[in-house]
Design a protein around this motif. Structure first.
Motif, PDB file in Angstrom:
ATOM      1  N   LEU A 176       0.825  -1.204   0.000  1.00 47.99           N
ATOM      2  CA  LEU A 176       0.000   0.000   0.000  1.00 47.99           C
ATOM      3  C   LEU A 176       0.859   1.254   0.000  1.00 47.99           C
ATOM      4  O   LEU A 176       0.550   2.234  -0.701  1.00 47.99           O
ATOM      5  N   ASN A 177       1.945   1.249   0.758  1.00 50.93           N
ATOM      6  CA  ASN A 177       2.848   2.401   0.774  1.00 50.93           C
ATOM      7  C   ASN A 177       3.473   2.639  -0.595  1.00 50.93           C
ATOM      8  O   ASN A 177       3.667   3.783  -1.017  1.00 50.93           O
ATOM      9  N   GLU A 178       3.783   1.559  -1.284  1.00 53.08           N
ATOM     10  CA  GLU A 178       4.344   1.694  -2.626  1.00 53.08           C
ATOM     11  C   GLU A 178       3.333   2.337  -3.575  1.00 53.08           C
ATOM     12  O   GLU A 178       3.682   3.200  -4.382  1.00 53.08           O
ATOM     13  N   LEU A 179       2.071   1.930  -3.485  1.00 50.49           N
ATOM     14  CA  LEU A 179       1.028   2.516  -4.325  1.00 50.49           C
ATOM     15  C   LEU A 179       0.828   4.001  -4.017  1.00 50.49           C
ATOM     16  O   LEU A 179       0.726   4.830  -4.911  1.00 50.49           O
ATOM     17  N   LEU A 180       0.769   4.328  -2.721  1.00 52.92           N
ATOM     18  CA  LEU A 180       0.579   5.727  -2.314  1.00 52.92           C
ATOM     19  C   LEU A 180       1.730   6.598  -2.797  1.00 52.92           C
ATOM     20  O   LEU A 180       1.537   7.707  -3.294  1.00 52.92           O
ATOM     21  N   SER A 181       2.946   6.084  -2.648  1.00 55.60           N
ATOM     22  CA  SER A 181       4.125   6.858  -3.019  1.00 55.60           C
ATOM     23  C   SER A 181       4.259   7.001  -4.527  1.00 55.60           C
ATOM     24  O   SER A 181       4.501   8.098  -5.046  1.00 55.60           O
ATOM     25  N   SER A 182       4.072   5.914  -5.247  1.00 53.29           N
ATOM     26  CA  SER A 182       4.266   5.950  -6.696  1.00 53.29           C
ATOM     27  C   SER A 182       3.212   6.799  -7.387  1.00 53.29           C
ATOM     28  O   SER A 182       3.447   7.335  -8.468  1.00 53.29           O
ATOM     29  N   ASN A 183       2.036   6.947  -6.752  1.00 51.61           N
ATOM     30  CA  ASN A 183       0.976   7.754  -7.343  1.00 51.61           C
ATOM     31  C   ASN A 183       0.841   9.121  -6.683  1.00 51.61           C
ATOM     32  O   ASN A 183      -0.094   9.870  -6.989  1.00 51.61           O
ATOM     33  N   ASP A 184       1.790   9.458  -5.800  1.00 49.37           N
ATOM     34  CA  ASP A 184       1.861  10.793  -5.187  1.00 49.37           C
ATOM     35  C   ASP A 184       0.506  11.250  -4.652  1.00 49.37           C
ATOM     36  O   ASP A 184       0.027  12.333  -4.972  1.00 49.37           O
ATOM     37  N   VAL A 185      -0.114  10.434  -3.830  1.00 50.38           N
ATOM     38  CA  VAL A 185      -1.424  10.768  -3.283  1.00 50.38           C
ATOM     39  C   VAL A 185      -1.293  11.881  -2.250  1.00 50.38           C
ATOM     40  O   VAL A 185      -0.575  11.760  -1.265  1.00 50.38           O
ATOM     41  N   ASP A 186      -1.989  12.994  -2.479  1.00 51.60           N
ATOM     42  CA  ASP A 186      -1.987  14.128  -1.558  1.00 51.60           C
ATOM     43  C   ASP A 186      -3.426  14.615  -1.425  1.00 51.60           C
ATOM     44  O   ASP A 186      -3.923  15.371  -2.257  1.00 51.60           O
ATOM     45  N   VAL A 187      -4.105  14.142  -0.390  1.00 55.15           N
ATOM     46  CA  VAL A 187      -5.518  14.446  -0.196  1.00 55.15           C
ATOM     47  C   VAL A 187      -5.740  15.939   0.015  1.00 55.15           C
ATOM     48  O   VAL A 187      -6.674  16.530  -0.540  1.00 55.15           O
ATOM     49  N   LYS A 188      -4.894  16.570   0.801  1.00 58.48           N
ATOM     50  CA  LYS A 188      -5.060  17.994   1.089  1.00 58.48           C
ATOM     51  C   LYS A 188      -5.001  18.826  -0.187  1.00 58.48           C
ATOM     52  O   LYS A 188      -5.853  19.695  -0.426  1.00 58.48           O
ATOM     53  N   LYS A 189      -4.006  18.588  -1.008  1.00 53.36           N
ATOM     54  CA  LYS A 189      -3.849  19.353  -2.244  1.00 53.36           C
ATOM     55  C   LYS A 189      -5.040  19.143  -3.180  1.00 53.36           C
ATOM     56  O   LYS A 189      -5.511  20.088  -3.834  1.00 53.36           O
ATOM     57  N   PHE A 190      -5.546  17.918  -3.216  1.00 53.15           N
ATOM     58  CA  PHE A 190      -6.699  17.637  -4.058  1.00 53.15           C
ATOM     59  C   PHE A 190      -7.917  18.437  -3.598  1.00 53.15           C
ATOM     60  O   PHE A 190      -8.616  19.056  -4.410  1.00 53.15           O
TER      61      PHE A 190
END
Length: 353
Positions: A176-190
């Motif tokens: 899961l950490n790999e998915l979050l990191s590779s897709n640059d998930v940033d909820v706040k910015k969104f």
């Protein structure tokens, strides 16, 4: 209120831009979420509480709990059998201590007292912290029960079970950490780009895998959000927590205004909203907060829909699903109408229906 579970699959490899959304194609997303494997400081208490709920607290309704585990997954069914087998093999004195511990305080209260411990905290660290907690204010008898029971439970039952489950859950956390990191998930910015605002708070969201397959718990201190997650949790499931939390910041700007408080007063005539509040919400919320929470949950569903295009069809409160659908229907655009007016208009429609 029926217990509902949602198992969804997220294709996190694309961000969908819907009609009416601000253009987010040029945004660089950075992961602001961290997933950890199970930690003893959480799982020791949570699993003991599971044994309590399935064998003591809900003894008269045991078949419902068994069905819930059985219908979740094969692993959950196996976990339920371990919970019942473990309880049945305990001696009567330990069963009494277990009952006394969780009759006296909630699982959340105990876990909240140890949540700041190091992730590698030992049983002794956990027990010492619980016993010395000023927030818990334990009697000497309860302190003794906690000391004796948790050491007994860990050494005789939980140690081997926890270590066996921990390995596979650590691997899931890494993926899961790999998915979050590779897709640059940033909820706040969104949220800032979709809603046209700048959020003052910058939360750190940390998730811990739990052995519990049917429920989770959340904790908050300073700007930290800590939540447990079930073994079958996907990336999609993770995003609901920060979406909900950040939504609070948006609503805090107007929920104490006379206009919003007036509509809350009118909602006291809404039989369904009041009935569910009296049965499930009174211990956690004031009525105005309950009205707000229905909207926040609906709005966080809407944000989730905008992010992943997942379409919701279930309610957690009374009006959250209706508000989510209302936001979709009007194609909510903060450049054209502010969130405060949308909320008041929605509740006005609810009162008129």
């Amino acid at each position: 209120m029926n217990i509902k579970r949602l198992i969804v699959i997220l294709n996190i490899l694309s961000i969908f831009i819907l009609t009416g959304c601000k253009n987010t194609k040029d945004i660089n997303y950075n992961s602001d979420i961290k997933v950890n494997g199970p930690s003893l400081k959480i799982s020791l208490i949570q699993t003991a509480y599971e044994i309590y709920t399935t064998n003591i607290e809900n003894l008269s309704n045991n078949s419902t709990y068994e069905d819930l585990y059985n219908n979740t997954s094969r692993a959950a069914k196996k976990h339920y059998k371990w919970l019942t087998k473990t309880y049945n093999s305990m001696d009567d004195d330990m069963k009494f201590k277990l009952k006394n511990i969780f009759d006296s305080n909630s699982s959340w209260s105990y876990t909240n007292s140890v949540i700041n411990l190091d992730d590698n905290a030992s049983v002794s660290d956990i027990v010492d912290t619980l016993i010395s907690s000023k927030n818990l204010s334990l009697s000497s008898d309860l302190q003794n029960d906690i000391d004796v029971f948790f050491n007994y439970f860990y050494n005789d039952y939980f140690k081997s079970y926890f270590n066996k489950e921990k390995s596979s859950l650590n691997k899931k956390a890494s993926k899961l950490n790999e998915l979050l990191s590779s897709n640059d998930v940033d909820v706040k910015k969104f949220i800032e780009n979709v809603c046209g605002v700048t959020l003052s708070n910058d939360y750190v969201c940390t998730f811990y895998y739990s052995l519990n397959p049917i429920s989770s718990q959340s904790f908050e201190f300073d700007n930290n959000i800590v939540s447990t997650i079930e073994p079958n949790t996907s990336v999609k499931d993770l995003l609901r927590v920060p979406f909900h939390k950040y939504s609070h910041s948006l609503f805090d700007s107007f929920t104490d205004t006379p206009e919003f408080l007036d509509i809350c007063n009118e909602l006291e005539s809404d039989d369904e909203l009041v009935s569910v509040y009296n049965e499930y919400g009174r211990d956690a919320y004031h009525f105005n907060e309950w009205c707000e929470e229905n909207l926040i949950e609906g709005f966080s569903k809407y944000l989730d829909y905008r992010y992943s295009q997942y379409e919701y069809d279930f309610s957690n409160f009374v009006y959250d699903l209706d508000f989510y659908n209302y936001l979709r229907k009007i194609n909510f655009n903060p450049d054209k109408v502010n969130l405060k007016d949308v909320c008041i208009d929605f509740y006005t429609l609810c009162l008129e229906s």
